[in-house]
Write an enzyme that holds these catalytic residues in place. Sequence first.
Site, PDB file in Angstrom:
ATOM      1  CG  ASP A 222       0.126  59.193   1.022  1.00  0.00           C
ATOM      2  OD1 ASP A 222       1.227  58.686   0.180  1.00  0.00           O
ATOM      3  OD2 ASP A 222      -0.906  59.513   0.737  1.00  0.00           O
ATOM      4  CD  GLU A 295       4.193  60.585  -1.934  1.00  0.00           C
ATOM      5  OE1 GLU A 295       4.439  59.389  -2.509  1.00  0.00           O
ATOM      6  OE2 GLU A 295       3.305  60.485  -1.106  1.00  0.00           O
TER       7      GLU A 295
END
Length: 576
Positions: A222, A295
């Site tokens: 993330d 990401e």
Amino acid sequence: MLAKSLTVCCLLALIVSPTLAELGWWRTAQFYQIYPRSFKDSDGDGVGDLNGVTQQLAYLKEIGVTATWLSPIFTSPMADFGYDVANFYEIDPLFGTMEDFDNLLTRAKQLDIKIILDFVPNHSSDECEWFIRSAAGEAEYKDFYVWHTGKVVNGIRQPPTNWISVFRGSQWTWHEGRQAYYLHQFHAKQPDLNYRNPQVVEAMKDVLRFWLRKGVYGFRIDAVPHVFEVAADSTGNWPDEPRNEYVTDPEDYSYLDHIYTTNQPETIDLVYQFREVIDDIDAELGGDDRVLLSEAYAPLDVLMQYYGNSTHNGSQIPFNFELISNININSDAYHYSELIHNWLDNMPSDKAANWVLGNHDQSRIGSRLGADRIDAINMLLLTLPGISVTYQGEEIGMTDVFISWEDTVDPQACQSNEQEFERLTRDPVRTPFQWSDESQAGFTDANTTWLPLADDFKLVNVKRERGIALSHLNIYKQLRALRDEVTLKQGDIQVNALGPNVLALKRSLAGQASYITVLNINDDVEAVNLDSVFTQLSSQLRYVVVNDKSVRRKNDLTFANSVLLMPKEAIVLSTV
């Protein structure tokens, strides 16, 4: 933008037969993102959980999912719905127990579905033991987070920089116990870990090792670009970030140009270090490859570095956000073609492409690009080369749900105001999955759900769409089955815009049938000549997949030089 008359052929060197298995299952895999709070509730509290996921793994098998990644399930006070992790080694009771997670792994293995976890390296919760001990000044944890005493201006203590949080306002919050400010690029309850401390790096590597040894097949990392800030100068201070002159709200994240708090060069090396952990565990445990999905909303040249270099392996799947970030409802076929080529033409030749068109942070495809383009977008996603990534519900055509200011729970929106929240909220894309036309869409037995259901759940749901030949779900399943064809696994690709309204892709492989995806993205009837842009087509082509706009049916024939497309029609053809 590509010139309108330009025809470009990109030969994608994905995989050379017969070494497909040797080069990794993930290179042509179908990844599916589950947002556990909203997938399936097994215990009647109105919130999805791990046992709910286990109950519905057979559905993932039905739609041909290779691997599924779960948004965070770790112990958390839920200030940002699990992205504020209090303990990286525990399952939050809201989602179940470690035994429930082990049962999920067991069932997934039986179905040959790989489980990927969301890994949140940038920050923890302020309720994490690491942060509590750091705030107390304990020697071992003192520098686990980014602290600064601030600066004094006219006798008033202020944060050390002007940096603005993604969730609005200053990135710095004063901690009375420590008598210092701590950095948080997101919510104030999400203090940033200090990756310039080697102990932090090793602690997070240990987290990876723990879950890999339990049996997960990798991680979606993330918010990677935020992990490092620019190094402090010799006095221990950082520079202010420059203004973005086009934004006037001084609390808004985009008010500044984040040149010192995102995409620092050290970030790439950290991803390489995480990959070393993955490779070490592969050597230790054997079996199929473990993978990293990273990401990063970042410039294309930076993203390509995530793949690795001549001396280091990187993320196998640096998420490709070219289409999700840049296509809008008014984009023409030239824009689609340009963005697809942006990735294919810049990607290292020995790597696998990936395509992301939906996730838990972005408006749904049907709302963002138009409900009448859902099938076209799924055809694009599933016939492009490499890896497809589907967010739960996009396969059945779920759309955004209006959530009022009073019902909004997303902290990114809640920290704004009633006038701005709709621009910032991610709640509309996180609503409960629509399993059936029964009470609460078959999501839960509870009387209420943690976010409101869509009004259209009686029409848009798995149960109903299974019985409609050209439903979004059944078209998706046809496309997924088609991906098993050797041409779609290994073939070259050509991408062409045939005018502003029609996009065409050709997948070809010597000795095999070719497949041509043709999308009419606008509202005119279009007659196109595929011979004008693609070579070595047979004069006749067979319809392999059609959508509900089509007047032709599967197995009908057409001539390559005169394919008639209805408004918003999307088809896949094959050579005869």
